[in-house]
Design a protein around this motif. Sequence first.
Motif, mmCIF file in Angstrom:
data_model
loop_
_atom_site.group_PDB
_atom_site.id
_atom_site.type_symbol
_atom_site.label_atom_id
_atom_site.label_comp_id
_atom_site.label_asym_id
_atom_site.label_seq_id
_atom_site.Cartn_x
_atom_site.Cartn_y
_atom_site.Cartn_z
ATOM 1 N N LYS A 2 40.631 59.273 68.788
ATOM 2 C CA LYS A 2 40.631 59.941 67.546
ATOM 3 C C LYS A 2 41.047 61.216 67.799
ATOM 4 O O LYS A 2 40.466 61.711 68.433
ATOM 5 C CB LYS A 2 39.747 59.533 65.717
ATOM 6 C CG LYS A 2 39.668 57.568 65.553
ATOM 7 C CD LYS A 2 38.515 57.829 64.349
ATOM 8 C CE LYS A 2 38.038 56.681 64.153
ATOM 9 N NZ LYS A 2 38.353 56.061 64.255
ATOM 10 N N ASN A 341 33.081 56.377 55.872
ATOM 11 C CA ASN A 341 33.659 57.161 57.337
ATOM 12 C C ASN A 341 34.543 58.603 56.507
ATOM 13 O O ASN A 341 35.871 58.331 56.714
ATOM 14 C CB ASN A 341 36.128 56.258 57.453
ATOM 15 C CG ASN A 341 35.269 54.572 57.721
ATOM 16 O OD1 ASN A 341 34.464 54.864 58.869
ATOM 17 N ND2 ASN A 341 35.936 54.014 57.256
ATOM 18 N N GLU A 369 39.529 58.695 59.036
ATOM 19 C CA GLU A 369 40.338 57.721 59.811
ATOM 20 C C GLU A 369 42.139 58.801 59.459
ATOM 21 O O GLU A 369 42.296 58.846 60.903
ATOM 22 C CB GLU A 369 40.277 56.488 59.178
ATOM 23 C CG GLU A 369 39.706 55.737 59.213
ATOM 24 C CD GLU A 369 39.056 55.156 60.517
ATOM 25 O OE1 GLU A 369 40.274 55.336 61.276
ATOM 26 O OE2 GLU A 369 38.113 54.472 60.849
ATOM 27 N N THR A 370 42.197 59.243 58.361
ATOM 28 C CA THR A 370 43.494 59.253 58.450
ATOM 29 C C THR A 370 44.085 61.485 58.271
ATOM 30 O O THR A 370 44.280 61.645 58.156
ATOM 31 C CB THR A 370 44.182 59.570 56.820
ATOM 32 O OG1 THR A 370 43.311 60.054 55.588
ATOM 33 C CG2 THR A 370 44.013 58.101 56.761
#
Length: 433
Positions: A2, A341, A369-370
């Motif tokens: 990431k 998350n 995540e985004t």
Amino acid sequence: MKKLLALSISAILLVSTFSACQSKLPEDNSLVIENNYLAAECTESKMTSDGAGLYFCYSPYNLHYIDTDTQNASVLCSKPDCPHYVENPGMESLDCFAQMIYDQGESLYYYQEKLYYTILGGVQTDAVLAQANPTGTETKTLVKIQDALADTISAYQSSHPEAAVTGITPQILGVHNGKLYIKATVSYTISQNGTSAFQDQPVFLFYNCADGSVGQLENEEIKAQQDAGMPASAVLCGDRMICLFTLENKTAETLTAARENAYQLISVNLDSQKVDKTLNFDDVGIMEPHLTQSGDFYLTEDVTDSESHTRTYYEYSEELEKEGEYALDLNQFNSPWRLDNDLICTNGVLLENGEYDPESSEMTVIDLETQEIRTDTAPYSLGIVGDANGKVLACREMTRYFLLDGKSLSESPATVSPTPVEGLIPDPYLSIE
């Protein structure tokens, strides 16, 4: 891998504590049920869960049980006509289970319909592991911690003849295969040539819940570090115990410089008691291990100098391979903590007169995540204490507590109705309209 997340959002110095854990306990007999880990890492907060509610110690007095469905709390003391508190809990005594856990308890853990807890008695080294029914009845001492450490203490004092034990602090880490694992920190004072030095020695014990036997973690690498008196923190992650030893704890040489500490992480398989992973960290800030209820392991590193305070989250796979990192400027954020998350932060709402609105706060949610960042205004000022069973436990100035739906909180905090938990003993020294 990431991407690095670098963020900057204005905030205030609002004191709050955050916790990381999965929102719902699974119903099978998985490692998550056995660990039942709630990362209420503030020393003032002792929390555990039975899957339907929270056992929660809150300032200033007692252990309560909070039903997460009804949002009602009850004091865990069955003694008739018990006031459940005294005005000076540090100076006065009271035969109340709920207050004893708050005042003397070091940690709290629910397992197989029993509450396990550690307490410190009248003598500083008189630490015990005890058990009670979830109602606070039928309490009994299981182990005197200092008895379980007698050989370890004797061996240390044989090589340090001037060392005297001044305290033993036990911390329940969790359960694996019916064994309750405990990190016991033995504190020594070493007097020599008219001067005194202080040394802590971490020791890892287990209590077999089936037969009552007690033992120590038999691993040479772990023992070598604990015998050397290296400070340690630890979490249970499935069938492993992950220990983070502080090899060097350096202070910054100048006001503008950051600390350059050294750590060693040792992961031990609890079934074979063999090391399955060792990681070394050099020239780093202050590091801590964390574990979510879903079993995700991560480390945080705090680096502070005269102009900034940064916290970095290092995320790891099951094989303890680093998968990602997220850097957060804590001069801009207020104590962010991981929830599933997301990283969730509370910020104050600044008024035109330069003061912060006591009736509202901003909730900033960062999707790891985004990397999406969303900020909403909540109609109350709060800090998050912990979460379990799909609910977030939040407090307003340590006087009122709320159970908020975790999903709604992360989607739109402004829509959450701040209904206080009923039944908590109020703090007579603090009041809020």
